[in-house]
Design an enzyme around this catalytic site. Structure first.
Site, PDB file in Angstrom:
ATOM      1  N   ASP A   1      23.567  -2.384   2.789  1.00  0.00           N
ATOM      2  CA  ASP A   1      22.848  -1.174   2.967  1.00  0.00           C
ATOM      3  C   ASP A   1      23.709  -0.945   4.077  1.00  0.00           C
ATOM      4  O   ASP A   1      23.581   0.486   4.508  1.00  0.00           O
ATOM      5  CB  ASP A   1      21.314  -0.711   2.775  1.00  0.00           C
ATOM      6  CG  ASP A   1      20.526  -0.989   1.479  1.00  0.00           C
ATOM      7  OD1 ASP A   1      21.768  -1.339   0.486  1.00  0.00           O
ATOM      8  OD2 ASP A   1      19.576  -1.257   1.399  1.00  0.00           O
TER       9      ASP A   1
ATOM     10  N   THR B   1      15.432 -12.381   6.664  1.00  0.00           N
ATOM     11  CA  THR B   1      16.625 -13.955   7.311  1.00  0.00           C
ATOM     12  C   THR B   1      16.436 -13.615   8.657  1.00  0.00           C
ATOM     13  O   THR B   1      16.175 -15.198   8.860  1.00  0.00           O
ATOM     14  CB  THR B   1      17.760 -14.034   6.720  1.00  0.00           C
ATOM     15  OG1 THR B   1      17.449 -13.249   4.879  1.00  0.00           O
ATOM     16  CG2 THR B   1      18.139 -15.300   6.799  1.00  0.00           C
TER      17      THR B   1
ATOM     18  N   GLY C   1      19.045 -11.065  -1.208  1.00  0.00           N
ATOM     19  CA  GLY C   1      19.338 -10.221  -1.646  1.00  0.00           C
ATOM     20  C   GLY C   1      21.141 -10.363  -1.313  1.00  0.00           C
ATOM     21  O   GLY C   1      21.537 -10.760  -1.111  1.00  0.00           O
TER      22      GLY C   1
HETATM   23  P1  ATP Z   1      17.753  -7.986   1.575  1.00  0.00           P
HETATM   24  O1  ATP Z   1      17.783  -7.354   2.421  1.00  0.00           O
HETATM   25  O2  ATP Z   1      18.526  -8.416   0.551  1.00  0.00           O
HETATM   26  O3  ATP Z   1      16.175  -8.173   1.743  1.00  0.00           O
HETATM   27  P2  ATP Z   1      16.667 -10.242   3.598  1.00  0.00           P
HETATM   28  O4  ATP Z   1      16.911 -11.428   3.941  1.00  0.00           O
HETATM   29  O5  ATP Z   1      15.609  -8.961   4.316  1.00  0.00           O
HETATM   30  O6  ATP Z   1      17.779  -9.342   2.709  1.00  0.00           O
HETATM   31  P3  ATP Z   1      13.870 -11.289   2.169  1.00  0.00           P
HETATM   32  O7  ATP Z   1      13.704 -11.794   0.978  1.00  0.00           O
HETATM   33  O8  ATP Z   1      13.339 -10.111   2.762  1.00  0.00           O
HETATM   34  O9  ATP Z   1      15.406 -11.685   2.477  1.00  0.00           O
HETATM   35  O10 ATP Z   1      14.033 -12.235   3.283  1.00  0.00           O
HETATM   36  C1  ATP Z   1      14.209 -13.624   3.446  1.00  0.00           C
HETATM   37  C2  ATP Z   1      13.839 -14.709   3.422  1.00  0.00           C
HETATM   38  O11 ATP Z   1      13.544 -14.016   5.020  1.00  0.00           O
HETATM   39  C3  ATP Z   1      12.891 -14.961   2.912  1.00  0.00           C
HETATM   40  O12 ATP Z   1      12.636 -16.252   2.197  1.00  0.00           O
HETATM   41  C4  ATP Z   1      11.155 -14.253   3.808  1.00  0.00           C
HETATM   42  O13 ATP Z   1      10.618 -15.443   2.998  1.00  0.00           O
HETATM   43  C5  ATP Z   1      11.477 -15.066   5.377  1.00  0.00           C
HETATM   44  N1  ATP Z   1      11.551 -14.167   5.613  1.00  0.00           N
HETATM   45  C6  ATP Z   1      11.506 -12.601   6.021  1.00  0.00           C
HETATM   46  N2  ATP Z   1      10.261 -11.870   6.679  1.00  0.00           N
HETATM   47  C7  ATP Z   1      10.240 -12.665   7.462  1.00  0.00           C
HETATM   48  C8  ATP Z   1       9.539 -13.281   8.513  1.00  0.00           C
HETATM   49  N3  ATP Z   1       9.034 -11.954   9.125  1.00  0.00           N
HETATM   50  N4  ATP Z   1       8.863 -13.839   9.124  1.00  0.00           N
HETATM   51  C9  ATP Z   1       9.965 -14.776   8.874  1.00  0.00           C
HETATM   52  N5  ATP Z   1      10.568 -15.686   7.910  1.00  0.00           N
HETATM   53  C10 ATP Z   1      10.924 -13.756   6.871  1.00  0.00           C
END
Ligand code: ATP
Ligand code: MG
Length: 429
Positions: free
Chosen positions: A203, A175, A81
């Site tokens: 957050d 990510t 996000g």
């Molecule tokens: P936010 O805080 O906005 O959620 P985020 O980085 O956690 O940020 P996500 O959409 O959950 O956002 O993940 C970002 C990218 O990382 C996506 O392409 C997702 O598929 C990948 N990703 C999430 N979890 C994993 C994981 N455990 N292993 C590999 N890739 C992952």
């Protein structure tokens, strides 16, 4: 996590054979570390045993570096996000690579990890100082983002083909876990590819990092919403201003907003459960005593009151129930039933907040995180994120940073200060 779990060792690609082209400023020593504990009592067992306490590697430029800047390309990707400051981080990474080290090929991958998969056809942007010159004034990310998993092998194929030595991943826990998998795949292939994460979480919920960029801007913007909520609440009979803020698992934005704006009378966060009857009873008393009330609720608060949605987004994150509209409707229904007139105004400023440009303090934080990410990558560190701990920039292993979320301690000073500021009951039951 106990101290035994704290292995702050940072992976290195190999010996640093090149002198750094940086001339100005201070270099960080290879063994310089920052204490993990700052409380004297936590140190006592180590002092008594004559043992080394846990400590994190200090960030900063090294005198000798792993990569030859003349030959490598670098890449930047943004996922998850939006959060104020992403563009500032992109800008800082590009400027540091270009001016501090002389790197001339910097790829900006489009649409998150999708952009790293060649087959999907999103051509990367060519990032130069001209391209990033003014982007720090803009919210969002010029690279755009996406959710959803990609195959680490396909991503590393592309990274290898483009001659990328350092990949910078700006994003949240998902990510960073993805970045860890890319680093693991590169290591499995025996390729000297550094993967450096710059934690993006509005957050402020990443462990071992005291503040993340965008958080301060978010709290400053949230204050506009609580100001409006209070003004509206004062302007009507039994006025109630209800503001929903970000905070899926950790209520730091809501808690700090309550401290920033002492007009807030209730702060509801995921870490501290409450019941609806308890809240309604307290609200009745508050309206009788003061005639108005302001409530701030973090999006992850009170999930136990809602039916689980059962849904997940493309990245696998659980879709939360909407506690904001639930409380809005429940409060209205309750007072309608009891025949007491109230005037409730509901404000959900989430997208307005997260799309703002970084404020001055966050801009500086982004710049320094970006610079330190580049220094870490050039010095051959990998599978790590840049952090900030005990007022110093540090290196944190990705595995440790993503193992569990940082949360408000309901028995700690922050929550105690929130209770003191809002005057809400300790237990809303
Ligand atoms: P936010 O805080 O906005 O959620 P985020 O980085 O956690 O940020 P996500 O959409 O959950 O956002 O993940 C970002 C990218 O990382 C996506 O392409 C997702 O598929 C990948 N990703 C999430 N979890 C994993 C994981 N455990 N292993 C590999 N890739 C992952
Ligand atoms: Mg996430």
């Amino acid at each position: 996590m106990t101290d035994q779990d704290l292995d702050f060792t940072i992976e290195r690609l190999g010996e640093c054979r090149f002198p750094s082209p940086m001339r100005k400023g201070r270099f960080a020593g290879d063994g310089e570390r920052i204490m993990y504990h700052s409380r004297f009592d936590d140190m006592k067992p180590y002092l008594a045993a004559g043992a080394e306490p846990p400590a994190l590697e200090l960030a900063g430029p090294r005198e000798r570096i792993f990569f030859d800047p003349a030959t490598i390309a670098c890449g930047i990707v943004t996922c998850g996000g939006l959060c104020p400051g992403i563009n500032n981080v992109i800008r800082a990474v590009v400027l540091s690579l270009y001016h501090h080290y002389g790197v001339r090929r910097i790829y900006g991958f489009r649409y998150g990890y999708e952009g790293l998969v060649k087959r999907l056809g999103h051509n990367p942007l060519d990032l130069t100082p001209e391209v990033v010159e003014r982007i720090g004034e803009m919210g969002g990310t010029i690279l755009a983002s996406s959710r959803g998993p990609q195959d680490p092998a396909e991503m590393v194929d592309n990274v290898e083909e483009l001659g990328i030595g350092i990949l910078f991943a700006i994003g949240g826990d998902g990510t960073l876990k993805g970045a860890g998998k890319i680093a693991g795949e590169a290591a499995r292939r025996g390729r000297p590819i550094s993967v450096i994460g710059i934690p993006k979480t509005i957050d402020n919920d990443i462990s071992f990092i005291q503040t993340t960029f965008g958080f301060e801007t978010a709290v400053a913007e949230a204050k506009l919403a609580t100001y409006a909520a209070n003004t509206e609440a004062l302007g009507a009979k039994n006025g109630i201003g209800l503001v929903k803020l970000m905070g899926r698992d950790s209520g730091f934005i809501a808690a700090y907003t309550a401290l920033v704006d002492s007009q807030v009378n209730y702060c509801l966060v995921p870490e501290v459960p409450f019941t609806l009857p308890g809240l309604l009873r307290s609200l009745e008393e508050r309206l009788t005593a003061r005639g108005h009330a302001v409530i701030v609720v973090a999006e992850g608060a009170g999930q136990e009151l809602l039916a689980a949605t059962g849904g997940r987004d493309a990245s696998g994150n659980v879709k939360l129930g909407d506690i904001g509209t639930y409380l809005r409707d429940a409060i209205k229904e309750h007072f309608a039933r009891s025949g007491r007139e109230i005037n409730l105004k509901y404000i959900d400023p989430s997208y307005i907040i997260r799309s703002q440009p970084a404020n001055p303090h966050d801009s500086a934080l982004c710049l320094l995180l970006g610079h330190n990410a580049v220094h870490a990558g050039m010095a051959g560190r990998t599978n790590m994120v840049v952090g900030f701990w005990n007022n110093q920039f540090t290196h944190v292993p990705i595995d440790l940073a993503t193992r569990q979320r940082k949360k408000i301690d309901p028995d700690g000073w922050l929550w105690s200060s929130v209770l003191a500021s809002t005057g809400q009951p300790r237990d809303i039951r």
